[in-house]
Design a protein around this motif. Structure first.
Motif, PDB file in Angstrom:
ATOM      1  N   ALA A 257       0.896  -1.265   0.111  1.00 36.60           N
ATOM      2  CA  ALA A 257      -0.141  -0.040   0.138  1.00 36.60           C
ATOM      3  C   ALA A 257       0.799   1.082  -0.126  1.00 36.60           C
ATOM      4  O   ALA A 257       1.401   1.448   0.983  1.00 36.60           O
ATOM      5  CB  ALA A 257      -0.809  -0.088   1.312  1.00 36.60           C
ATOM      6  N   ALA A 258       1.038   1.986  -1.204  1.00 37.83           N
ATOM      7  CA  ALA A 258       1.783   3.301  -1.386  1.00 37.83           C
ATOM      8  C   ALA A 258       3.202   2.857  -0.961  1.00 37.83           C
ATOM      9  O   ALA A 258       4.027   2.057  -1.627  1.00 37.83           O
ATOM     10  CB  ALA A 258       1.243   4.136  -0.566  1.00 37.83           C
ATOM     11  N   ASP A 259       3.703   3.236   0.289  1.00 38.10           N
ATOM     12  CA  ASP A 259       5.182   3.080   0.792  1.00 38.10           C
ATOM     13  C   ASP A 259       5.149   2.062   1.809  1.00 38.10           C
ATOM     14  O   ASP A 259       6.193   1.968   2.487  1.00 38.10           O
ATOM     15  CB  ASP A 259       5.546   4.370   1.452  1.00 38.10           C
ATOM     16  CG  ASP A 259       4.938   5.189   2.259  1.00 38.10           C
ATOM     17  OD1 ASP A 259       3.898   4.715   2.717  1.00 38.10           O
ATOM     18  OD2 ASP A 259       5.512   6.131   2.658  1.00 38.10           O
ATOM     19  N   VAL A 260       4.180   1.092   1.998  1.00 34.20           N
ATOM     20  CA  VAL A 260       3.813   0.293   3.320  1.00 34.20           C
ATOM     21  C   VAL A 260       4.177  -1.147   2.501  1.00 34.20           C
ATOM     22  O   VAL A 260       3.260  -1.494   2.114  1.00 34.20           O
ATOM     23  CB  VAL A 260       2.801   0.374   4.041  1.00 34.20           C
ATOM     24  CG1 VAL A 260       2.465  -0.802   5.138  1.00 34.20           C
ATOM     25  CG2 VAL A 260       2.605   2.009   4.437  1.00 34.20           C
ATOM     26  N   PRO A 261       5.333  -1.613   2.903  1.00 34.40           N
ATOM     27  CA  PRO A 261       5.268  -3.293   2.473  1.00 34.40           C
ATOM     28  C   PRO A 261       4.472  -4.140   3.277  1.00 34.40           C
ATOM     29  O   PRO A 261       3.783  -3.725   4.163  1.00 34.40           O
ATOM     30  CB  PRO A 261       7.128  -3.404   2.738  1.00 34.40           C
ATOM     31  CG  PRO A 261       7.132  -2.634   3.864  1.00 34.40           C
ATOM     32  CD  PRO A 261       6.259  -1.510   3.744  1.00 34.40           C
TER      33      PRO A 261
END
Length: 532
Positions: A257-261
């Motif tokens: 999610a976006a910059d969240v792994p």
């Protein structure tokens, strides 16, 4: 889809190197100027045919289309194996006939090592609403021939449009038979809604194997695309018609999610934001290199402009969304869960505020008869638990109901003509009525959602009975098939939209038949699909 089945390889390492500078794209009639390119080889000999990854076209406009290929003489080796360390001049031709006796446009493009030897030729000066043939030439070698077509003129009123939409091609889970059959369909366009590749390492139970552990570096992603693009059935589907592509999650990592792994909830070793954005930059770079995208989508570090709008005259408008790059983190720890308080967050978003405004503004200004929203994950709510309990898929719009309600509220207030939402991701085929209030089964139907099954990715057989049992608690759902692999074909006129859900007979061998499992029709001015 949250379908992690394989552990990460311990020897997979993230890279922190920045994206390589993009090479300039040179197109035009005749020989193009190469003054801006460092050392370009106009004469070169290859150890093998460099067009082993096939050809493709995409993002058609009324006067223009993107032509793609990628030079490779050793597709599964290191990127550039057997190729010069300098840029290679690649010629392209566009003709009215497959024999190329009536060539209408010619040009050259440098294939550079910085761009993985990919070629993106943006060809202009074409006639609207017309089919063309194209090919590439380099080093005395000639590529396969592809067929493409331009969009009708913006103010044209075409009688019909026939397009297919596809999703989720997992190389290890089975053969790409659906792509092979799609290549023989008479379609004007193909929409790919994501999961073009899968990032996982080898699956010992797979029908065939990935080339190496889970991919994380730029060279990893390039070689994984080479594995997939070496598949002749995928090549046939690309060569048959222009594609309009958007990604989902597996082009980078499952359920990011976006910059969240994904690791934030899986108990694995933490990955810093900096390290994950380096991986995302590598993945986005490889995606651009391997897709028929325009230079406007050149990545800038870990960012890539992918959402865009295309029109088929006044018959259809396509708003293609990106629901990964800008989304907030999935609520409730992701996965299939009972709803928690975070589901009600009014600021939760799949698209980000700017893309949401772009979508709604485009729907409001559209003059098209059919307004198509091409995106990745199931838009309609679905309670996966039969009975009084409630279980939602937090990676879908069910994890972001405030954002979904804003879009539905706009559809109800502004009444754009015939909105239809397309999705993939869930490895199963669905049809939904999109209602103003899903808590009231008699509320107004505002739009229709159509979801294609996967090309080859698996919907667990063990999950089919429970999903089927839950249908009674989801009266807006008109159709579900989790057992079939395939694609969907849509035929539009000004008065009707027909969708045929096409299913292949199997994926465990490269041979299959294809049949229509179900057909649905949407009538102009009457939201909701009816069995044909």
């Amino acid at each position: 889809m949250n379908d992690r089945a394989h552990s990460r390889s311990s020897d997979a390492r993230l890279t922190r190197r920045a994206l390589l500078q993009a090479a300039s794209v040179v197109t035009g009639v005749g020989l193009a100027s190469l003054s801006g390119c460092a050392r370009v080889l106009e004469t070169v000999r290859f150890p093998a045919n460099p067009f082993a990854l096939g050809v493709a076209s995409g993002d058609p406009w009324p006067d223009s289309v993107v032509l793609w290929t990628r030079l490779s003489t050793d597709p599964l080796g290191p990127t550039g194996a057997g190729l010069p360390v300098s840029a290679v001049l690649v010629a392209w031709e566009v003709a009215h006939d497959e024999a190329f006796t009536r060539v209408v446009r010619r040009g050259t493009v440098p294939a550079t090592p910085e761009q993985g030897y990919a070629v993106h030729a943006e060809v202009y000066g074409l006639e609207p609403g017309r089919a063309y043939f194209y090919r590439f030439l380099a080093g005395g070698e000639v590529s396969p021939v592809g067929r493409t077509r331009t969009m009708p003129a913006m103010n044209a009123d075409p009688e019909r449009l026939r397009f297919a939409f596809v999703s989720c091609s997992d190389y290890q889970n089975g053969y790409f038979n659906a792509y092979g059959h799609l290549g023989r369909e008479d379609v004007d366009l193909v929409l790919h809604l994501g999961d073009y590749i899968y990032e996982y390492g080898p699956n010992p139970r797979g029908v065939r194997q990935h080339n190496g552990p889970e991919i994380v570096t730029l060279d990893d992603y390039r070689r994984r695309y080479a594995l997939y693009k070496g598949d002749t059935q995928l090549q046939a589907a690309h060569a048959a018609a222009p594609w309009i592509v958007v990604w989902d999650d597996h082009e980078v990592e499952n359920n990011y999610a976006a910059d969240v792994p994904e690791e934030r909830a899986s108990g694995e070793a933490p990955v810093t934001r900096e390290a994950f954005l380096a991986r995302r930059a590598a993945a986005y770079q490889a995606y651009y290199e391997n897709m028929p995208l325009r230079a406007s989508s050149l990545p800038k570090g870990p960012d890539l402009q992918l959402y865009r709008r295309l029109t088929w005259g006044r018959l259809a408008q396509f708003s293609m969304l990106d629901t990964r790059q800008y989304r907030t983190d999935q609520p409730c720890g992701d996965g299939f869960k009972p709803p928690c308080a975070a589901v009600a967050d009014p600021n939760a978003t799949l698209t980000g505020p700017a893309q949401e405004r772009w979508l709604l503004d485009g729907l409001g200004a559209s003059q098209a008869r059919w307004n198509i929203v091409g995106q990745q994950v199931m838009f309609a709510p679905y309670d996966w638990a039969a009975g009084p309990a409630q279980v939602l898929n937090m990676d879908q719009w069910d994890g972001y109901p405030a954002a979904r309600n804003r879009i539905l509220g706009y559809l109800q207030a502004r009444r754009p003509s015939n909105p239809v939402v397309l999705a993939g991701d869930i490895h199963s085929a669905w049809v939904h009525d999109l209602r103003a209030d899903f808590a009231r089964p008699d509320s107004e139907v505002l739009a229709t959602e159509l979801i294609t099954t996967s090309i080859s990715a698996d919907f667990p057989a063990a999950a089919i009975p429970g999903t089927t049992a839950a249908l009674a608690d989801n009266p807006h759902t008109r159709y579900f098939n989790g057992a079939a692999r395939g694609y969907a074909v849509c035929e539009l006129t000004r008065e009707t939209w027909r969708t045929d859900f096409r299913a292949v007979s199997g994926i465990t061998s490269p041979n299959s038949t294809v049949t229509t499992d179900a057909s649905f029709v949407i009538e102009n001015g009457r939201p909701g699909a009816q069995r044909a």
